[in-house]
Design a protein around this motif. Structure first.
Motif, short mmCIF file in Angstrom:
data_model
loop_
_atom_site.label_atom_id
_atom_site.label_comp_id
_atom_site.label_asym_id
_atom_site.label_seq_id
_atom_site.Cartn_x
_atom_site.Cartn_y
_atom_site.Cartn_z
N PRO A 182 0.85 -1.20 0.00
CA PRO A 182 0.00 0.00 0.00
C PRO A 182 0.88 1.25 0.00
CG PRO A 182 -0.73 -1.56 1.67
CD PRO A 182 0.57 -2.08 1.13
N THR A 183 0.53 2.20 -0.86
CA THR A 183 1.37 3.38 -1.07
C THR A 183 0.50 4.63 -1.08
OG1 THR A 183 2.75 2.01 -2.50
CG2 THR A 183 3.10 4.34 -2.62
N VAL A 184 1.05 5.75 -0.59
CA VAL A 184 0.34 7.02 -0.60
C VAL A 184 1.22 8.09 -1.24
CG1 VAL A 184 -1.05 6.52 1.43
CG2 VAL A 184 1.09 7.72 1.70
N ALA A 185 0.58 9.12 -1.76
CA ALA A 185 1.28 10.28 -2.30
C ALA A 185 0.71 11.52 -1.64
CB ALA A 185 1.09 10.37 -3.81
N ILE A 186 1.57 12.47 -1.33
CA ILE A 186 1.15 13.75 -0.77
C ILE A 186 1.19 14.76 -1.91
CG2 ILE A 186 1.59 15.52 0.96
CD1 ILE A 186 3.04 13.36 2.60
N LYS A 187 0.03 15.29 -2.27
CA LYS A 187 -0.08 16.14 -3.46
C LYS A 187 0.79 17.39 -3.39
CE LYS A 187 -4.56 16.69 -3.83
NZ LYS A 187 -5.90 17.02 -4.34
N ASN A 188 0.70 18.14 -2.30
CA ASN A 188 1.38 19.44 -2.30
C ASN A 188 2.90 19.33 -2.15
OD1 ASN A 188 1.27 18.74 0.38
ND2 ASN A 188 0.67 20.74 1.11
N SER A 189 3.43 18.20 -1.67
CA SER A 189 4.88 18.04 -1.60
C SER A 189 5.40 17.16 -2.72
CB SER A 189 5.30 17.46 -0.25
OG SER A 189 4.91 16.11 -0.14
N GLY A 190 4.51 16.37 -3.35
CA GLY A 190 4.92 15.51 -4.45
C GLY A 190 5.66 14.25 -4.03
N GLN A 191 5.63 13.90 -2.76
CA GLN A 191 6.36 12.73 -2.27
C GLN A 191 5.48 11.49 -2.27
OE1 GLN A 191 9.66 12.97 -1.68
NE2 GLN A 191 9.37 15.09 -2.35
N VAL A 192 6.08 10.34 -2.60
CA VAL A 192 5.40 9.05 -2.60
C VAL A 192 6.10 8.18 -1.56
CG1 VAL A 192 4.85 7.00 -3.96
CG2 VAL A 192 4.81 9.25 -5.03
N MET A 193 5.29 7.54 -0.69
CA MET A 193 5.88 6.71 0.37
C MET A 193 4.96 5.55 0.72
SD MET A 193 5.40 9.38 3.53
CE MET A 193 5.86 10.77 2.54
N LEU A 194 5.54 4.58 1.40
CA LEU A 194 4.76 3.45 1.88
C LEU A 194 3.71 3.94 2.87
CD1 LEU A 194 7.68 0.97 2.53
CD2 LEU A 194 5.94 0.76 0.77
N LYS A 195 2.54 3.31 2.86
CA LYS A 195 1.47 3.71 3.77
C LYS A 195 1.88 3.50 5.22
CE LYS A 195 -3.50 3.34 4.51
NZ LYS A 195 -3.44 4.39 5.46
N SER A 196 2.64 2.45 5.51
CA SER A 196 3.09 2.20 6.88
C SER A 196 4.01 3.32 7.36
CB SER A 196 3.80 0.85 6.98
OG SER A 196 4.91 0.82 6.10
N VAL A 197 4.88 3.81 6.50
CA VAL A 197 5.76 4.93 6.84
C VAL A 197 4.94 6.20 7.03
CG1 VAL A 197 7.64 6.38 5.97
CG2 VAL A 197 7.75 3.91 5.69
N PHE A 198 3.98 6.42 6.14
CA PHE A 198 3.10 7.58 6.24
C PHE A 198 2.35 7.58 7.56
CE2 PHE A 198 -1.22 9.25 5.74
CZ PHE A 198 -0.93 10.57 5.44
N ASP A 199 1.74 6.43 7.92
CA ASP A 199 0.97 6.33 9.17
C ASP A 199 1.84 6.57 10.39
OD1 ASP A 199 -1.36 5.83 7.78
OD2 ASP A 199 -1.19 3.64 7.97
N GLU A 200 3.09 6.14 10.32
CA GLU A 200 3.99 6.25 11.48
C GLU A 200 4.62 7.64 11.61
OE1 GLU A 200 8.15 4.22 12.86
OE2 GLU A 200 6.70 2.99 11.79
N LEU A 201 5.03 8.24 10.50
CA LEU A 201 5.80 9.48 10.57
C LEU A 201 5.04 10.75 10.16
CD1 LEU A 201 9.17 8.22 9.08
CD2 LEU A 201 8.58 8.52 11.48
#
Length: 94
Positions: free
Chosen positions: A30-49
């Protein structure tokens, strides 16, 4: 991306996409992207950090929940995915 496209680095172009924070290769996780920063990261990393502080861990930009896009895993173009329909071809002679 891993590898430098178009820079002539001796054919070391892998074309793999990496998590912006953990630098792990993104495949079917599972992966997420943050629109205004343009960064793509793992959902687990997103949820944690990123999610607790609503701040991008790479750029430091603040974001809102509407700026987060959950990316959908790609499907295979092979016959194992989706519905396969076969029909018999009957040519007509005119």
């Amino acid at each position: 991306r891993e590898g430098k496209r178009g820079r002539g680095d001796g054919g070391n172009e892998t074309g793999r996409v990496l998590c912006a924070v953990s630098h792990k290769t993104l495949t079917t996780q599972p992966t997420v992207a943050i629109k205004n920063s343009g960064q793509v990261m793992l959902k687990s990393v997103f949820d944690e950090l990123a999610k607790p502080t609503m701040t991008c861990p790479v750029t430091g930009k603040r974001f809102k929940e509407k700026d987060v896009l959950e990316l959908i895993k790609g499907r295979s173009g092979y016959a194992a995915s989706g519905e396969v329909v076969a029909r018999k071809y009957n040519p007509t002679l005119t």
